[in-house]
Write a protein that holds these residues in place. Structure first.
Motif, PDB file in Angstrom:
ATOM      1  N   GLY A 173      31.673  65.184 106.203  1.00  0.00           N
ATOM      2  CA  GLY A 173      31.557  65.053 107.652  1.00  0.00           C
ATOM      3  C   GLY A 173      30.167  64.779 108.171  1.00  0.00           C
ATOM      4  N   TYR A 174      29.298  64.247 107.315  1.00  0.00           N
ATOM      5  CA  TYR A 174      27.912  64.035 107.726  1.00  0.00           C
ATOM      6  C   TYR A 174      27.728  62.871 108.696  1.00  0.00           C
ATOM      7  N   GLN A 175      28.447  61.775 108.481  1.00  0.00           N
ATOM      8  CA  GLN A 175      28.185  60.572 109.278  1.00  0.00           C
ATOM      9  C   GLN A 175      28.308  60.801 110.784  1.00  0.00           C
ATOM     10  N   PRO A 176      29.293  61.544 111.294  1.00  0.00           N
ATOM     11  CA  PRO A 176      29.349  61.773 112.741  1.00  0.00           C
ATOM     12  C   PRO A 176      28.129  62.527 113.284  1.00  0.00           C
ATOM     13  N   VAL A 177      27.425  63.244 112.399  1.00  0.00           N
ATOM     14  CA  VAL A 177      26.233  63.979 112.824  1.00  0.00           C
ATOM     15  C   VAL A 177      24.975  63.149 112.634  1.00  0.00           C
TER      16      VAL A 177
END
Length: 234
Positions: free
Chosen positions: A132-136
């Motif tokens: 879930g890193y890309q949305p952050v």
């Protein structure tokens, strides 16, 4: 690569909060490969010198005058591991008799590994679950090395803690709990959650991060049940 080439954006001469239980000088290095929405130091993202920022020579002069008063030097950012001059800087501060601390999101294991023998403590910034890193961060595949860094740190014997910033627009309560669960399962002993500071963000359209006091207390109790080293810093 000489430490003189370190691009420093700012310095806190005396800090009691950047290295647990130690008085430190904290250096904020320029440059970061990520663009986290809630970043509260967006001026540090470009890897370029800033007018009036301290030079490495000035930092060394400060440290020499404070021998016996300071315990450590903390390299923060930005993302300090992207600068090749960080390694000689760590070697120089170690030779001067200081402990070395590092604040990093560990975007690259290749960059982190050579630094480990010269580090005494690391604050590892966990942004989200591994997938879930890309949305952050707005960068693809940005979580793989970050989570793999946990095992690298454990193997190295360097003391470390994991931290994350909680913004309600990016993380649900359940996601924060899942992150803590996965960290505990990986053998992490210290983990702190900090509620996002929204006064100065890279992406101001993200808005306020409203997290109720009951939710904070519930999370604090849930974290404490996993480990006495897990906590919320509201």
């Amino acid at each position: 690569m000489l430490a003189d080439n370190l691009v420093i954006g700012g310095m806190t001469a005396f800090s009691t909060v950047d290295y647990p239980q130690h008085l430190a000088t904290t250096l904020f290095l320029q440059g970061c490969p990520w663009r986290c929405h809630y970043c509260h130091n967006p001026h540090l993202i470009p890897l370029k010198p800033v007018d009036g920022a301290p030079t490495w020579q000035r930092v060394c002069s400060h440290l020499k005058r404070r021998k016996g008063l300071l315990d450590a030097v903390v390299f923060s950012g930005g993302e300090p591991t992207i600068q090749k001059a960080l390694l000689p800087a760590l070697q120089q501060t170690r030779d001067m008799g200081f402990r070395n601390g590092l604040h990093t999101g560990a975007p690259s294991l290749k960059s982190l590994r050579p630094l480990l023998p010269w580090l005494d403590w690391v604050g590892l910034d966990i942004k989200a679950l591994p997938s879930g890193y890309q949305p952050v961060t707005t960068c693809s595949r940005s979580g793989e090395d970050s989570w793999a860094a946990i095992d690298e740190l454990k193997r190295s014997g360097v003391s470390f803690e994991c931290r994350m910033t909680w913004h309600s627009a990016l993380h649900s309560f359940e996601q924060v709990l899942e992150i803590s669960e996965q960290l505990a399962n990986r053998g992490v002993r210290r983990f702190s959650v900090q509620v996002a500071r929204t006064a100065q963000m890279l992406n101001p359209t993200l808005g306020e991060s409203y997290i109720s006091t009951p939710d904070i207390e519930e999370l604090r109790n849930s974290l404490a049940a996993k480990s006495e080293g897990f906590d919320v810093r509201a």
